[in-house]
Scaffold this motif. Structure first.
Motif, short mmCIF file in Angstrom:
data_model
loop_
_atom_site.label_atom_id
_atom_site.label_comp_id
_atom_site.label_asym_id
_atom_site.label_seq_id
_atom_site.Cartn_x
_atom_site.Cartn_y
_atom_site.Cartn_z
N PHE A 21 16.03 29.44 33.06
CA PHE A 21 15.67 29.25 31.65
C PHE A 21 14.41 28.41 31.51
O PHE A 21 13.45 28.80 30.85
N LYS A 25 11.49 31.10 31.04
CA LYS A 25 11.41 31.29 29.59
C LYS A 25 10.57 30.24 28.89
O LYS A 25 9.81 30.54 27.98
N VAL A 26 10.74 28.98 29.29
CA VAL A 26 10.02 27.90 28.62
C VAL A 26 8.66 27.65 29.28
O VAL A 26 7.73 27.20 28.63
N MET A 86 8.00 31.48 22.83
CA MET A 86 9.32 31.21 23.40
C MET A 86 10.37 32.17 22.87
O MET A 86 11.23 32.65 23.62
N VAL A 91 14.30 32.68 23.95
CA VAL A 91 14.81 31.36 23.59
C VAL A 91 15.46 31.44 22.21
O VAL A 91 14.90 32.02 21.28
N ASP A 110 19.21 25.60 24.77
CA ASP A 110 19.23 26.27 26.06
C ASP A 110 20.51 27.09 26.16
O ASP A 110 21.28 27.19 25.20
#
Length: 120
Positions: A21, A25-26, A86, A91, A110
């Motif tokens: 994550f 993703k971030v 994001m 997200v 998260d």
């Protein structure tokens, strides 16, 4: 004299899922990853060049982990652009970004339900 925040702990069920994550993703980098026992490791992630890192810590190694919550605010250049980037990567946000007199912010979470604030 305290100069900076070094790390902030985020308690998770699955470190590998959390690592994916934060990195994929971030967009954070892994800055430390050391074995810490069976099925656990010391994992720090951070934005590129940051002086502060998140410690992604396994709940299984904590007493009363279910009551532990992180309270973290991330600063960025533009909340609206960061939100779009994001969100496109999957997200989950709790609302649309909001413009306030002091700046802009939005909350996200998260995959373990920990909530965070993004502000500019």
């Amino acid at each position: 004299m305290i100069r900076r925040i070094a790390t902030v702990a985020v308690y998770v069920e699955d470190q590998q899922k959390a690592k994916q994550f934060w990195v994929e993703k971030v967009g954070f980098d892994v800055v430390a990853e050391h074995p810490m026992g069976p099925n656990a490791f010391w994992l720090e992630v951070a934005p590129k060049g940051a002086q502060t890192a998140l410690v992604i810590y396994p709940k299984g190694m904590m007493k009363n982990a279910e009551t532990k919550r992180a309270s973290i605010v991330f600063e960025c250049d533009n909340v609206f652009i960061a939100y779009e980037e994001m969100k496109a990567k999957g997200v989950q946000f709790l609302s649309e970004p909001q413009q306030m007199q002091w700046g802009s912010f939005v909350q996200f979470q998260d995959e373990d339900g920990n909530e965070f604030v993004l502000k500019s």
